[in-house]
Motif scaffolding. Structure first.
Motif, PDB file in Angstrom:
ATOM      1  N   THR A 118      31.253   0.385  24.903  1.00 41.99           N
ATOM      2  CA  THR A 118      32.556  -0.284  24.801  1.00 41.99           C
ATOM      3  C   THR A 118      32.593  -1.313  23.675  1.00 41.99           C
ATOM      4  O   THR A 118      33.668  -1.736  23.256  1.00 41.99           O
ATOM      5  N   ARG A 134      35.524   2.413  14.635  1.00 42.55           N
ATOM      6  CA  ARG A 134      36.623   2.538  13.685  1.00 42.55           C
ATOM      7  C   ARG A 134      36.202   3.468  12.559  1.00 42.55           C
ATOM      8  O   ARG A 134      35.085   3.377  12.057  1.00 42.55           O
ATOM      9  N   ASP A 184      34.095  -0.338  19.432  1.00 47.41           N
ATOM     10  CA  ASP A 184      35.440  -0.304  18.841  1.00 47.41           C
ATOM     11  C   ASP A 184      35.694  -1.437  17.846  1.00 47.41           C
ATOM     12  O   ASP A 184      36.670  -1.399  17.099  1.00 47.41           O
ATOM     13  N   THR A 226      35.255  14.978  17.440  1.00 49.42           N
ATOM     14  CA  THR A 226      35.168  13.919  18.442  1.00 49.42           C
ATOM     15  C   THR A 226      34.011  14.242  19.389  1.00 49.42           C
ATOM     16  O   THR A 226      34.083  15.169  20.194  1.00 49.42           O
ATOM     17  N   PRO A 243      33.478   8.169  25.151  1.00 46.73           N
ATOM     18  CA  PRO A 243      33.841   8.532  23.779  1.00 46.73           C
ATOM     19  C   PRO A 243      33.233   7.571  22.758  1.00 46.73           C
ATOM     20  O   PRO A 243      32.911   6.421  23.080  1.00 46.73           O
ATOM     21  N   THR A 268      33.935   5.181  19.991  1.00 49.20           N
ATOM     22  CA  THR A 268      35.155   4.432  19.654  1.00 49.20           C
ATOM     23  C   THR A 268      35.031   3.637  18.356  1.00 49.20           C
ATOM     24  O   THR A 268      35.801   2.721  18.106  1.00 49.20           O
TER      25      THR A 268
END
Length: 301
Positions: A176, A212, A179, A196, A208, A210
């Motif tokens: 997490t 950028r 991102d 992906t 997933p 994440t």
């Protein structure tokens, strides 16, 4: 017969000629002689296309596998002094091939001097049968009809970054946290898209990626070199990552997490009579992976 089969696969005399190392006119004449001998038209010809007739479709179905077996028998019979011989056409990824396969060339040729390597370094999946390759090395390929795969190692991908990238940033401790960080992604050479991928851990939890999207590259080795500059986090396969990890220019990010890309495999034609040159190459590569424990080294665990 070979001109007919390759023309049917390629959909044109000119492309078949390129694959066979002949002129387009010579391929067309050979197919015309075959049609004259059979007394049937195998192709419908136009200025823009070459398509099989109904008789041609039936004939191709009957002879394609037999042609492969005949070619293998000819190759084996033509071996020099009972030794495997002939041109060995192999496809492999650029970085993987240069790092792991090129060093095998000298000892392999010392053992099989009558084999002439024709190695193609490309990150794209090839059509093994239609393009006349004896073997291909890669991971995540769809297995087409007439081709078998010998699994060599897991095809794991890991997250890598330069230690300096985290100066002034928080080192992520869970997926997490990604991102807020820059990603260096690999564009698929087949689709042109960034795939992906889900991250997973030993407990088989999946989340997933994440990161950028800071930039995309078509070559994993280039992505690693860019990551060394401190420009982001790269997601690359273990064979590409390993040299950078060993010299400590890149470190793993979230080392408990990885991407499962299936298997790194050696692909070759599914036939009972495999040419001796292909058989010894397959055996040599498999034995090399075993001796050097590459399946374990290429694992993300």
């Amino acid at each position: 017969m070979q001109c007919f089969v390759r023309s049917a696969e390629a959909g044109s005399f000119s492309e078949a000629a390129r694959r066979l190392g002949m002129t387009s006119a010579a391929v067309g004449k050979n197919v015309a002689r075959l049609e004259a001998g059979l007394g049937v038209r195998l192709f419908q010809r136009s200025t823009r296309s070459l398509t099989l007739t109904e008789a041609g479709e039936s004939f191709l179905h009957e002879v394609r596998d037999s042609l492969v077996s005949i070619q293998a028998a000819v190759d084996n019979l033509a071996s020099a002094g009972g030794q495997p011989a002939g041109v060995l056409k192999v496809s492999m990824g650029t970085g993987f091939g240069r790092t792991y396969m090129v060093p095998l060339l000298a000892p392999f040729l010392a053992k099989y001097p009558a084999i002439s390597p024709d190695w193609h370094f490309d990150n794209r999946q090839v059509d093994l049968i239609a393009q006349g390759f004896d073997a291909a090395l890669g991971g995540g390929f769809e297995l087409p009809p007439g081709v078998v795969a010998r699994q060599l190692a897991p095809a794991h991908r890991v997250l890598l970054a330069a230690p300096d990238y985290f100066k002034g940033k928080k080192m992520p401790t869970s997926p997490t946290d990604l991102d807020a960080l820059d990603g260096i992604f690999i564009r698929s050479p087949q689709t042109g898209r960034v795939r992906t991928w889900p991250l997973r851990n030993r407990a088989n939890q999946q989340v997933p990626v994440t990161l950028r999207v800071r930039m995309t590259m078509s070559d994993p080795e280039a992505a690693c070199e860019i990551a060394q500059m401190g420009l982001g986090i790269a997601l690359v396969s273990m064979p590409n990552a390993l040299p950078f990890m060993l010299n400590k220019s890149l470190i793993r990010v979230l080392p408990d997490w990885y991407v499962d890309g299936g298997s790194l495999s050696l692909y070759f034609a599914a036939q009972k009579l495999l040419p001796a040159k292909t058989r010894v190459f397959v055996d040599y590569v498999v034995e090399h992976f075993r001796e050097h424990d590459l399946a374990r080294r290429f694992s993300a665990f």
